[in-house]
Write an enzyme that holds these catalytic residues in place. Sequence first.
Site, PDB file in Angstrom:
ATOM      1  N   GLU A  12      28.162  34.741  15.625  1.00 32.73           N
ATOM      2  CA  GLU A  12      27.157  33.934  16.322  1.00 32.73           C
ATOM      3  C   GLU A  12      25.853  33.889  15.537  1.00 32.73           C
ATOM      4  OE1 GLU A  12      26.602  34.606  20.470  1.00 32.73           O
ATOM      5  OE2 GLU A  12      28.667  35.277  20.804  1.00 32.73           O
ATOM      6  N   GLN A  69      37.330  42.386  29.432  1.00 29.97           N
ATOM      7  CA  GLN A  69      36.818  41.068  29.834  1.00 29.97           C
ATOM      8  C   GLN A  69      37.815  40.331  30.742  1.00 29.97           C
ATOM      9  OE1 GLN A  69      35.916  38.614  26.420  1.00 29.97           O
ATOM     10  NE2 GLN A  69      35.008  36.964  27.623  1.00 29.97           N
ATOM     11  N   HIS A 121      35.267  26.621  20.238  1.00 31.89           N
ATOM     12  CA  HIS A 121      35.534  27.954  20.786  1.00 31.89           C
ATOM     13  C   HIS A 121      35.917  27.842  22.263  1.00 31.89           C
ATOM     14  CE1 HIS A 121      35.092  32.229  21.668  1.00 31.89           C
ATOM     15  NE2 HIS A 121      34.179  31.950  22.581  1.00 31.89           N
ATOM     16  N   THR A 134      25.574  44.877  20.768  1.00 30.07           N
ATOM     17  CA  THR A 134      25.454  43.565  20.117  1.00 30.07           C
ATOM     18  C   THR A 134      24.670  43.819  18.832  1.00 30.07           C
ATOM     19  OG1 THR A 134      25.313  42.468  22.273  1.00 30.07           O
ATOM     20  CG2 THR A 134      24.577  41.199  20.359  1.00 30.07           C
ATOM     21  N   ASP A 189      28.462  39.449  18.747  1.00 26.18           N
ATOM     22  CA  ASP A 189      28.625  39.776  20.169  1.00 26.18           C
ATOM     23  C   ASP A 189      29.973  40.476  20.342  1.00 26.18           C
ATOM     24  OD1 ASP A 189      28.542  39.816  22.950  1.00 26.18           O
ATOM     25  OD2 ASP A 189      29.185  37.734  23.148  1.00 26.18           O
ATOM     26  N   ASP A 214      23.228  34.949  26.175  1.00 23.06           N
ATOM     27  CA  ASP A 214      24.223  34.446  25.233  1.00 23.06           C
ATOM     28  C   ASP A 214      24.834  33.164  25.787  1.00 23.06           C
ATOM     29  OD1 ASP A 214      25.577  34.521  22.820  1.00 23.06           O
ATOM     30  OD2 ASP A 214      27.259  35.670  23.625  1.00 23.06           O
ATOM     31  N   ARG A 273      38.246  42.382  24.792  1.00 25.10           N
ATOM     32  CA  ARG A 273      38.957  41.288  25.471  1.00 25.10           C
ATOM     33  C   ARG A 273      39.767  41.754  26.671  1.00 25.10           C
ATOM     34  NH1 ARG A 273      35.802  37.408  23.755  1.00 25.10           N
ATOM     35  NH2 ARG A 273      35.890  37.083  21.499  1.00 25.10           N
ATOM     36  N   GLU A 330      32.389  38.578  17.617  1.00 26.38           N
ATOM     37  CA  GLU A 330      32.109  37.145  17.789  1.00 26.38           C
ATOM     38  C   GLU A 330      31.038  36.748  16.786  1.00 26.38           C
ATOM     39  OE1 GLU A 330      33.393  35.806  22.234  1.00 26.38           O
ATOM     40  OE2 GLU A 330      31.327  36.444  22.042  1.00 26.38           O
ATOM     41  N   LYS A 376      30.991  43.287  27.227  1.00 29.91           N
ATOM     42  CA  LYS A 376      30.080  42.846  26.178  1.00 29.91           C
ATOM     43  C   LYS A 376      28.764  43.624  26.139  1.00 29.91           C
ATOM     44  CE  LYS A 376      31.858  38.117  25.978  1.00 29.91           C
ATOM     45  NZ  LYS A 376      31.781  37.674  24.569  1.00 29.91           N
ATOM     46  N   GLU A 428      40.676  34.026  18.974  1.00 33.14           N
ATOM     47  CA  GLU A 428      41.129  32.694  18.567  1.00 33.14           C
ATOM     48  C   GLU A 428      42.018  32.757  17.322  1.00 33.14           C
ATOM     49  OE1 GLU A 428      37.931  29.437  18.673  1.00 33.14           O
ATOM     50  OE2 GLU A 428      36.802  31.300  18.854  1.00 33.14           O
TER      51      GLU A 428
HETATM   52 MN    MN Z   1      29.353  35.613  22.777  1.00 31.44          MN
END
Ligand code: MN
Length: 435
Positions: free
Chosen positions: A209, A248, A142, A265, A241, A135, A245, A207, A261, A382
């Site tokens: 993507e 993470q 971002h 997915t 993804d 990834d 948080r 996420e 993560k 975000e």
């Molecule tokens: Mn990602």
Amino acid sequence: MTTHLDHTHDPSLRSFVDSANDPSTDFPIQNLPLGVFVRGTGRHVGIAIGRSVLDVTSAARELFAGDTATAAEACATGSLNALMALGRPAARALRRRASELLRHGSGERAAVERHLIPMRDVQMLLPATIGDYTDFYASVHHATNVGSMFRPDNPLLPNYKWVPIGYHGRASSIVASGTPVVRPKGQTKDDASASPAFGPSKRLDYELEVGCFVAGRNALGETLPIADADDRIFGLCLLNDWSARDIQAWEYQPLGPFLAKNFATSISPWVVTLDALAPFRAPLAPRAEGDPRPLPYLDGETDRSAGGFAVTLEVAISSRRMRESDMPATVLSRSSLLDVYWSFAQMLAHHASGGCNLEPGDLVGSGTVSGEAKDARGCLLELTWRGSDPISLLSGEQRKFLEDGDEVVLRGWCEREGYARIGFGECVGEIVPAR
Ligand code: MN
């Protein structure tokens, strides 16, 4: 890099499959994406056409002879890996034949109809056996947003505009759209506590993507010149993804994402081939004044002029309560794949630049695709600025991060004057409680 526009892209083409002629379909005859589905006890390769699926595996001998025999034989394996190994010309031949078979006035309509199945009756699987998954972090918007939450004075690290940043992800936990996603447990630590705790993630995120499937191979020790990188892209899909948080934030230093993560997915089941995307090639959004020029191994003439894909991306969310009362999902953001800083060709050329072998069926993610505007931010981290600015759903419920029962739907499509609109279908996942 070669961009092939031919009669399969003709916007006036119609299919004898009526639902493929609906202007709102993602799967008109100009698209013809490939996927894998369950039929009986086996796995079959299919082509989406309107609300139907052409079973290529069952039709192989009867309808795909001649210059498509090799491609059809590859599809008989019930996975796209063998077709991906043959490289893009085989997929192009298959596309041309499928376009001929499915068009209005096709002389073989009766034979083709025996291999058409309503899409609602098929269970889709992952399109390929994914050997490796990487990834990237290609959206500068971002990277800037996330960076500024942690380092307000210095959001972008000095390597960002030189190196396509990425991490090696977990291939075995990639799941097909529709698979429920179990809320992960893990170690988290809030600023107020002296030591971490173990439990269900409280800051679960999606996420938005795009995934890129690799065609062909380069042997270990061989590199991939940027000029050849485009021919190593088989096609694109949508990719979510899922990211915890809180896990993470505690684990990511010094080696990057790990358990935050690797629990799931999701990808959309239909792979839109590079040939279908040919009319929608464009340069990436221009880099800011004063940004460095990519180093020569990442700087290709055709990549500069057409390395991007004009794909509009959208994410929508619905709570369980919203679905139970038939409320439409709330659209949270819309962004463009042209707004990324690095093209897929640059990501692949970089990936192989040290001699890493890229194999057919490997998957490369773009990273969260965010734009500059607030409503173009591709994840909740975000959008809610780490939970400090909650968003409201149509039901009046508020969200900082995902709750159990929330369903996230990714969509993507391409539109351009003079061409038929094509789409990616959906990438869907519902969050279910931690075990
Ligand atoms: Mn990602």
